[in-house]
Design a protein around this motif. Structure first.
Motif, PDB file in Angstrom:
ATOM      1  N   UNK A 167      -8.641  -2.770  14.352  1.00 15.04           N
ATOM      2  CA  UNK A 167      -8.075  -3.335  15.589  1.00 15.04           C
ATOM      3  C   UNK A 167      -8.093  -2.297  16.704  1.00 15.04           C
ATOM      4  N   UNK A 168      -7.763  -1.056  16.343  1.00 20.85           N
ATOM      5  CA  UNK A 168      -7.783   0.028  17.342  1.00 20.85           C
ATOM      6  C   UNK A 168      -9.201   0.246  17.873  1.00 20.85           C
ATOM      7  N   UNK A 169     -10.165   0.272  16.984  1.00 21.56           N
ATOM      8  CA  UNK A 169     -11.553   0.482  17.421  1.00 21.56           C
ATOM      9  C   UNK A 169     -12.040  -0.673  18.296  1.00 21.56           C
ATOM     10  N   UNK A 170     -11.719  -1.891  17.901  1.00 21.56           N
ATOM     11  CA  UNK A 170     -12.182  -3.065  18.639  1.00 21.56           C
ATOM     12  C   UNK A 170     -11.573  -3.138  20.037  1.00 21.56           C
ATOM     13  N   UNK A 171     -10.322  -2.732  20.146  1.00 20.36           N
ATOM     14  CA  UNK A 171      -9.621  -2.821  21.433  1.00 20.36           C
ATOM     15  C   UNK A 171      -9.711  -1.523  22.230  1.00 20.36           C
ATOM     16  N   UNK A 172     -10.285  -0.468  21.606  1.00 21.98           N
ATOM     17  CA  UNK A 172     -10.390   0.847  22.231  1.00 21.98           C
ATOM     18  C   UNK A 172      -9.022   1.379  22.670  1.00 21.98           C
TER      19      UNK A 172
END
Length: 448
Positions: A378-383
């Motif tokens: 989720x962190x990677x997808x939302x930056x």
């Protein structure tokens, strides 16, 4: 201008800059709802339960920095707000909760849907009011917002009887408000700041600890500048996540029961701790007699009752976090600008990095998908740009540990009270504050 109490209520909200509030209708507030159609510039967000109204107002307040507002009817409508009020009180969130009440001649007669909500909420509000005269309504609302947003923020309840909403008087808005018994200290005592700097200068193992007070005071940028100037590792409480960039090399993660190995080792080994806007609750300290045994603590907080309440503090500073941090940086740059802070803390920083590398926050990877992996994805997808709300439990801790928070007001959670069911209405409130931002509620099955 002669107005009914219901109109005074809505006109006063506009004067306070309120453009939306959350509520659920009932007989004791029906006059306000009847008047609402004449005020199209104020949005009413209809909820399905009064506790949800308070949580939504709470999420709106945490995300935006404004005062959250909600409305409930008397009796069971009012009592349904109590958990949400206690949640906001535990985390120092600025809310104004309005409740309807039976008409003043009926108060104390055990009337239909009568309850002493002022008495019930006295332990979990910053202050509360029962309006007994329509002429006092505008001033009471002015005081409620002033109390909610000033000093250490918190929820304030205003109970408005039905006949007060129907009564009429000249509407006069008080531009200024003062309360003799309430004078919060915003600016730090200069001598205390100098004492604090004298302690910081002696440090070889300095640790900066950020709490929720840094975010409430909009002091995250100032804290970041000071910590970088001091070349000190930075940790935070659960409520302080986002006060310091989660991808900065000086960031060592959250401390306490669910904190990182490096942060907890640093607390144990530090010789000086600069704690800003934190209250040293049990989830941070564990056994008080063994907490930070080698550290001289400088504690900055706007609430004087928090200082020296739980832990030994060498230099207490009563102040708004922003004011105190600005003052410390000014003293540092004027009197200690030549000190080699990087060199003084080089060995210490190397030790902290070694702890981080030795036991990074991780889990046993295998064929089974883990919740921690989902949060990292989720962190990677939302930056790291999403606003994250959480429920309470493991989902809350995974969201705190495995999502990196780069900015304040992006991690919204019930920290002090631990209220399950908080995350979804809080996410709705945050989304209404920022319609164009991505808001994600990280939930567990129990809360749903």
């Amino acid at each position: 201008m002669v107005c009914t109490g219901a109109r005074i209520f809505l006109e006063s909200l506009k004067r306070e800059g309120v453009d939306l509030f959350f509520g659920y209708p009932g007989g004791a507030v029906i006059d306000i709802y009847n008047e609402l159609s004449s005020h199209p510039d104020i949005r009413h967000i209809l909820v399905r339960h009064e506790q949800g109204a308070v949580h939504a107002a709470d999420g709106y307040a945490r995300a935006s920095g404004k005062v959250g507002v909600c409305l409930a009817t008397s009796g069971p409508g009012a009592t349904n707000t109590v958990t949400g009020i206690a949640t906001a009180y535990s985390d120092s969130i600025p809310l104004v909760i309005f409740t309807g009440q039976v008409s003043t001649p009926l108060i104390g007669n055990d009337a239909f849907q009568e309850v002493d909500i002022v008495g019930i909420t006295r332990p979990c509000t910053k202050h509360n009011f029962l309006v007994k005269d329509v002429k006092d309504l505008a001033l009471t609302i002015r005081k409620a917002f002033y109390l909610a947003r000033s000093g250490r923020p918190g929820p304030v309840l205003v109970d408005i009887p039905k006949n007060i909403q129907q009564a009429t008087c000249d509407y006069v808005w008080p531009e200024n408000v003062s309360m003799r018994s309430y004078c919060p200290t915003y600016r730090a005592n200069l001598n205390q700041l100098r004492r604090a700097m004298d302690v910081l200068v002696t440090s070889r193992k300095l640790l900066v600890m950020a709490g929720g007070g840094v975010i409430m005071a909009d002091a995250a940028e100032e804290l970041t500048m000071l910590a970088r100037r001091l070349h000190a590792p930075v940790t935070s409480t659960l409520m302080g996540l986002g006060a310091f960039p989660g991808d900065d090399p000086q960031w060592i993660g959250m401390l306490g029961m669910h904190g990182t190995y490096a942060a907890n080792r640093a607390v144990t080994q530090a010789d000086v701790i600069l704690a800003v806007g934190a209250r040293f609750d049990d989830r941070v300290t564990g056994k008080l007699s063994t907490f930070a045994p080698n550290a001289r603590i400088v504690h900055i907080d706007i609430d004087p009752t928090t200082l020296r309440k739980n832990v030994r503090v060498e230099v207490p500073v009563v102040s708004d976090a922003l004011s105190a941090l600005q003052g410390l940086r000014a003293i540092l740059e004027s009197g200690h600008a030549e000190k080699d802070w990087e060199g003084a803390h080089a060995e210490w920083n190397a030790q902290v990095r070694e702890w981080q590398e030795r036991q990074p926050l991780s889990w046993a990877r295998g064929e089974t998908l883990k919740p921690q992996q989902v949060v990292e994805a989720l962190y990677r997808m939302t930056e790291g740009k999403a606003v994250i709300t959480t429920e309470v439990g493991q989902n809350q801790m995974w969201a705190a540990q495995f999502y990196k928070y780069h900015r304040p007001r992006t991690y919204l959670t019930s920290g002090g009270l631990g209220t399950m069911g908080y995350g979804l209405p809080a996410a709705i409130g945050a989304q209404l504050a920022f319609p164009d931002r991505l808001v994600v509620d990280v939930a567990g099955d129990g809360s749903i």
